[in-house]
Every structure is written in C-alpha cells, then in structure tokens.
Design an enzyme around this catalytic site. Structure first.
Site, mmCIF file in Angstrom:
data_model
loop_
_atom_site.group_PDB
_atom_site.id
_atom_site.type_symbol
_atom_site.label_atom_id
_atom_site.label_comp_id
_atom_site.label_asym_id
_atom_site.label_seq_id
_atom_site.Cartn_x
_atom_site.Cartn_y
_atom_site.Cartn_z
ATOM 1 N N ASP A 114 0.864 -1.175 0.000
ATOM 2 C CA ASP A 114 0.000 0.000 0.000
ATOM 3 C C ASP A 114 0.906 1.231 0.000
ATOM 4 O O ASP A 114 1.863 1.298 0.762
ATOM 5 C CB ASP A 114 -0.870 -0.031 1.259
ATOM 6 N N ILE A 115 0.598 2.185 -0.858
ATOM 7 C CA ILE A 115 1.385 3.422 -0.873
ATOM 8 C C ILE A 115 0.758 4.395 0.115
ATOM 9 O O ILE A 115 -0.433 4.714 -0.001
ATOM 10 C CB ILE A 115 1.396 4.031 -2.291
ATOM 11 N N HIS B 241 4.907 14.197 -15.949
ATOM 12 C CA HIS B 241 5.589 15.480 -16.182
ATOM 13 C C HIS B 241 5.624 16.273 -14.895
ATOM 14 O O HIS B 241 4.665 16.292 -14.118
ATOM 15 C CB HIS B 241 4.979 16.254 -17.355
ATOM 16 N N ASP C 232 -2.003 19.153 -11.729
ATOM 17 C CA ASP C 232 -1.357 19.021 -13.058
ATOM 18 C C ASP C 232 0.059 19.585 -12.994
ATOM 19 O O ASP C 232 0.251 20.749 -13.230
ATOM 20 C CB ASP C 232 -2.201 19.775 -14.098
ATOM 21 N N GLU D 295 6.364 19.498 -20.573
ATOM 22 C CA GLU D 295 5.159 18.866 -21.127
ATOM 23 C C GLU D 295 4.178 19.927 -21.575
ATOM 24 O O GLU D 295 3.520 19.806 -22.612
ATOM 25 C CB GLU D 295 4.505 17.945 -20.084
ATOM 26 N N GLU D 296 4.077 20.972 -20.762
ATOM 27 C CA GLU D 296 3.072 22.016 -21.024
ATOM 28 C C GLU D 296 3.402 22.857 -22.256
ATOM 29 O O GLU D 296 2.571 23.631 -22.717
ATOM 30 C CB GLU D 296 2.900 22.914 -19.785
ATOM 31 N N HIS E 2 -4.915 24.355 -15.100
ATOM 32 C CA HIS E 2 -4.060 25.411 -15.680
ATOM 33 C C HIS E 2 -4.317 26.786 -15.067
ATOM 34 O O HIS E 2 -4.122 27.807 -15.743
ATOM 35 C CB HIS E 2 -4.195 25.454 -17.215
HETATM 36 N N1 TRP Z 1 -1.296 17.834 -19.071
HETATM 37 C C1 TRP Z 1 -2.387 17.594 -19.979
HETATM 38 C C2 TRP Z 1 -2.620 18.860 -20.772
HETATM 39 O O1 TRP Z 1 -2.346 19.925 -20.281
HETATM 40 C C3 TRP Z 1 -3.644 17.252 -19.226
HETATM 41 C C4 TRP Z 1 -4.537 16.437 -20.008
HETATM 42 C C5 TRP Z 1 -5.579 16.836 -20.754
HETATM 43 C C6 TRP Z 1 -4.450 15.046 -20.135
HETATM 44 N N2 TRP Z 1 -6.156 15.760 -21.339
HETATM 45 C C7 TRP Z 1 -5.477 14.677 -20.975
HETATM 46 C C8 TRP Z 1 -3.577 14.102 -19.598
HETATM 47 C C9 TRP Z 1 -5.679 13.312 -21.295
HETATM 48 C C10 TRP Z 1 -3.780 12.763 -19.937
HETATM 49 C C11 TRP Z 1 -4.818 12.394 -20.775
HETATM 50 O O2 TRP Z 1 -3.041 18.785 -21.917
HETATM 51 ZN ZN ZN Z 2 -1.411 20.556 -18.215
#
Ligand code: TRP
Ligand code: ZN
Ligand code: CA
Length: 447
Positions: A52-53, A134, A146, A180-181, A296
């Site tokens: 278990d975490i 990310h 996020d 990622e963003e 966001h």
């Molecule tokens: N980080 C993703 C983004 O900003 C968040 C996200 C949107 C996402 N739709 C998703 C992550 C579907 C996984 C699957 O776009």
């Molecule tokens: Zn995002």
C-alpha cells in the site's frame, strides 16, 4: 444409490477440457466463455503483491512542490527556477533511496529543460518497464494536480520499490518529464534521442498526468491491453468502475512512446471536461462541474486535490509496477491457449473463443501457428476463421457438404504479419448445415 451416467456414445460425447502438457501454457491460459471479457492476464506470471502506498507520503511531496512554487513566483514552469527546484527535490529523494539518477538537458523556447531519469539497479536490461509523469507546471499556477499529483505518485512508488528492496524480473525506470506544457517537449526529446536498441528494450511505459482531480473521474488509458487490464483489474478489485480515457488521446507524455511502437498505458482523473450526471452517480462528486475547475489556473494548489483519487491511483500504479515488473513475461514461442468448451449451435450463429496475447512487441508472425481442436460429428458443416485483435478475419476452413469426417484437429499456419500481436484473438466457428453438432474443445496460438 446409483447415479445415472450418460451413455458412452463415443465421438463427441467427451466434454472435458484437454489438459495441456505445458505448465507454462497452463499458467498463461486465458480460459473464458466467448461472450465474456477475457480474464486471467497472460501479461506476467508469478508477480509479487504490491505494498500500500501511504497517502500521507504522496501528500508530503505535494506540500513540498507547493512550497517550491510559492518560493519561486507561484509556479514550477519550464525555464523558471521553480522547475529546477522541483527536479532537485525529486532527485535528492531518489539518490538517497539508492536509484541511479541522471538529468537529461534539452533546450526549448530559449530555456534549458530537464528530464530526470531514475534507474533501479537490477532486472533484465532487455525488458525495461517505465513509469513517468511530467514535473513542470504551467506558468499561471503551482500545478499541484497538473502534474504534482502524477509526479508524487510516481516518486512514492519508486521509493516503495527501494523500501521493499525489490528484485524485479524487469528493469525498472522512472522518469519525470520537462516542458510537457509546451507540447510534450521533454518526453519527445527522450524518446527521439534513445538509440534504437535502447528503444526496443522498453517493454512498456505507464503515464500518470493528473491523478488527483478534485471532482475526480477514474479513467484508464485504452492502449496496451496488458497494462490496461492490470489497472482495470485493480479498480474492479476495490469495486470502483472505470472508464476509458477520452479527454484528448495523445495529450500527454505517453504519446512519444506510443508513436515509437512502445506499449503504453496510464491513469487520469479528468481535466477541464464536465462530469456528467451518470459519472457523478457512479463516482460521487458534482455533476455539471469540471473534473478540475482549477486546470491550468493559479488555484491548482494543494487544496485542489481529492485525497481518495490520489490514494487510489498511487496504489494502482504500485500494483502495476509490481505486477508487470516482478512477473515474468512469456518468452517467445509461448503457447496462449483457451481450453474452455464452447458449444457450436447446429446450423446456427457463429460462436467465438478468445485468447488474450500479451507481452509481445510489434506484429504477429508471418507463420502464425493456430492449433484448433473442434469436436464435431460432421466437420464439413463448419466454417472456421481466426479473428485478429482488430477484427480482421483469416479463413482457416470453409464448409464442404462432402466432408463427412469427424472433428477438426489440426494446426493452421496464417500469415498474420499485418496484425499487432498483443490483444484479443478469437477463433470463430459457424455450423452452416443441420443435424450434426459439436463444440470447440480448445484452441491455441503460438507467439
Ligand atoms: N497535461 C495535460 C494537458 O495539459 C492534461 C490532459 C488533458 C491530459 N487531457 C489529458 C492528460 C488526457 C492525460 C490524458 O493537456
Ligand atoms: Zn497541463
Ligand atoms: Ca450441423
């Protein structure tokens, strides 16, 4: 008292499933009625149970990421000091736990970005199981859901591997992606710069992006069937329904892996999309409201987390890493077999029997061997097809009014090289003439 016995009428009367001589094949057997979903993953056998975490540990990481954002202008975005501070925090935890860490630098929008890669020593270097998230936020907020949530769940799973001093069958690698963003920049950079031989060693990549949404849904990526099944089974075990992730396929860091042909999967609790009434009924929360109203935004803080969702997804990830990482993947030449009997209605509808193939990479063989054992009193009645996971039919046998022999017990060879190997393969059998009947006794595929 005597129990009435059926007359020993000879051919066609035996309904017992054949017993395979291969212990391995028996362990991998996916014996299910044709009409139900397959069960009993062949992904890995002999896997250890995951711990278990502790939710408190995952939340402690989020508190630290929040403090980092607060101390650095309110965000942890690419090119800003809060991003590098986040990397340093995660890396220090991993180094102290015995991981081999490395920073991969790249340049994006005129700033240096970083991917953090952590390898757990040991395991088969030719079978690398990866999990990643990310670590960057958008510039408008601290990015705690996020994607502090996914980053913290992956970190705490890695630390649990260390606490257990796990000796997995596969080599385990954890990753935290930069930028990622800005368009999945870090993960694309990683995959594109992997030598082809290294790429081929990656058996799977699991992505966690947004796993603690305040009004959560429980979404599982519908990609590699073995990874998907591990997550679905875990959720089924706690009685929580899941749905397939549809809020933008390819919108996170698994995309680069998927494009490179690597099996991917992942978890998600929803972003800006609205929770429906039906979803609120099954998951709780608020219908007509976004899964994450702070997506966001500056309000994506530690207050923007649903603890239950974060806890479940952290445990689910650990379960997947343990199951896929400590089990052994069937070696090439493994037989995947279904020995469950399926009755074939006389002059009736087609029936199918499913075999789930997992743990393969790429396409099926050009000389795929399909072993068929159908008991029938006039085999000329039968039309038999092999159905690939995408539904493509390969005719194995046509009907023939003159072929009065019993049974279809033979091995067909099919050029299946146009088909993806992993997935649900089906044997479809239809009886197209009246009177004689029979059943699928067993069938098997050798991959
Ligand atoms: N980080 C993703 C983004 O900003 C968040 C996200 C949107 C996402 N739709 C998703 C992550 C579907 C996984 C699957 O776009
Ligand atoms: Zn995002
Ligand atoms: Ca018939």
């Amino acid at each position: 008292m005597t129990t009435p016995q059926p007359a020993a009428s000879g051919r066609g009367s035996r309904r017992t499933a054949t017993v395979t001589g291969l212990a391995l094949a028996a362990a991998l057997l996916t014996a299910v009625p044709a009409t139900s979903a397959p069960s009993g993953s062949a992904a890995a056998t002999g896997a250890l149970a995951a711990p278990d975490i502790p939710l408190a540990n995952v939340k402690a990481h989020l508190t630290q990421l929040q403090s980092i954002a607060t101390a650095n202008g309110g965000n942890r975005a690419h090119g800003r000091p809060g991003y590098k501070a986040s990397i340093d925090y995660v890396r220090a935890k991993l180094d102290a736990a015995g991981f081999t860490t490395s920073l991969q630098q790249f340049s994006s929008s005129g700033a240096t970005g970083y991917n953090l890669i952590a390898d757990w020593p040991g395991g088969d270097p030719n079978q690398v199981l990866m999990a990643g998230a990310h670590l960057d936020s958008v510039s408008s907020g601290p990015g705690i859901n996020d994607n502090g949530s996914g980053s913290a769940a992956v970190l705490e799973t890695a630390l649990a591997v260390s606490r257990a001093q796990l000796q997995p069958a596969k080599h385990l690698r954890f990753a935290w992606w930069g930028a990622e963003e800005l368009g999945l920049v870090g993960s694309k950079y990683y995959v594109n710069n992997l030598p082809t031989t290294e790429r081929a060693r990656i058996a799977g990549y699991i992505n966690l992006d947004m796993v603690g949404s305040p009004n959560p849904g429980y979404f599982v990526y519908d990609d590699d069937p073995a990874i998907e099944k591990v997550f679905k089974d875990w959720y089924a075990g706690i009685g929580v329904p899941t749905e397939i992730e549809t809020e933008g396929d390819g919108r996170s860091d698994h995309a680069a892996f998927k494009n490179a042909g690597i099996p991917v999967g992942g978890l998600f609790t929803g972003a800006s999309r609205t929770k429906t009434a039906a979803q609120a009924t099954k998951w709780g929360g608020t219908a007509g409201q976004a899964f994450d109203r702070c997506y966001h935004s500056s309000c994506d803080t530690t207050a923007n987390i649903n603890d239950t969702a974060l806890d479940r997804n952290s445990d689910a990830l650990a379960h997947a890493v343990w199951t896929l990482g400590t089990g052994t993947t069937p070696p090439p030449g493994t037989t995947f077999e279904n020995t469950a009997d399926v009755a074939i209605p006389d002059n009736g509808a087609a029936v199918t029997s499913t075999v789930q193939v997992t743990g393969r990479t790429g396409n099926a063989p050009a000389a795929l061997r399909v072993g068929v054992d159908i008991k029938h009193t006039w085999r000329g009645d039968l039309v038999v097809d092999l159905l690939a996971p995408d539904g493509t039919a390969y005719r194995l046998k046509n009907s023939s009014s003159s072929d009065s022999a019993d049974n279809v017990i033979t091995t067909y060879t099919v050029d299946a090289s146009a088909e993806q190997a992993n997935g649900d393969w089906r044997l479809r059998v239809q009886d197209v003439a009246a009177q004689d009947t029979g059943y699928i006794d067993s069938w098997k595929l050798t991959f």
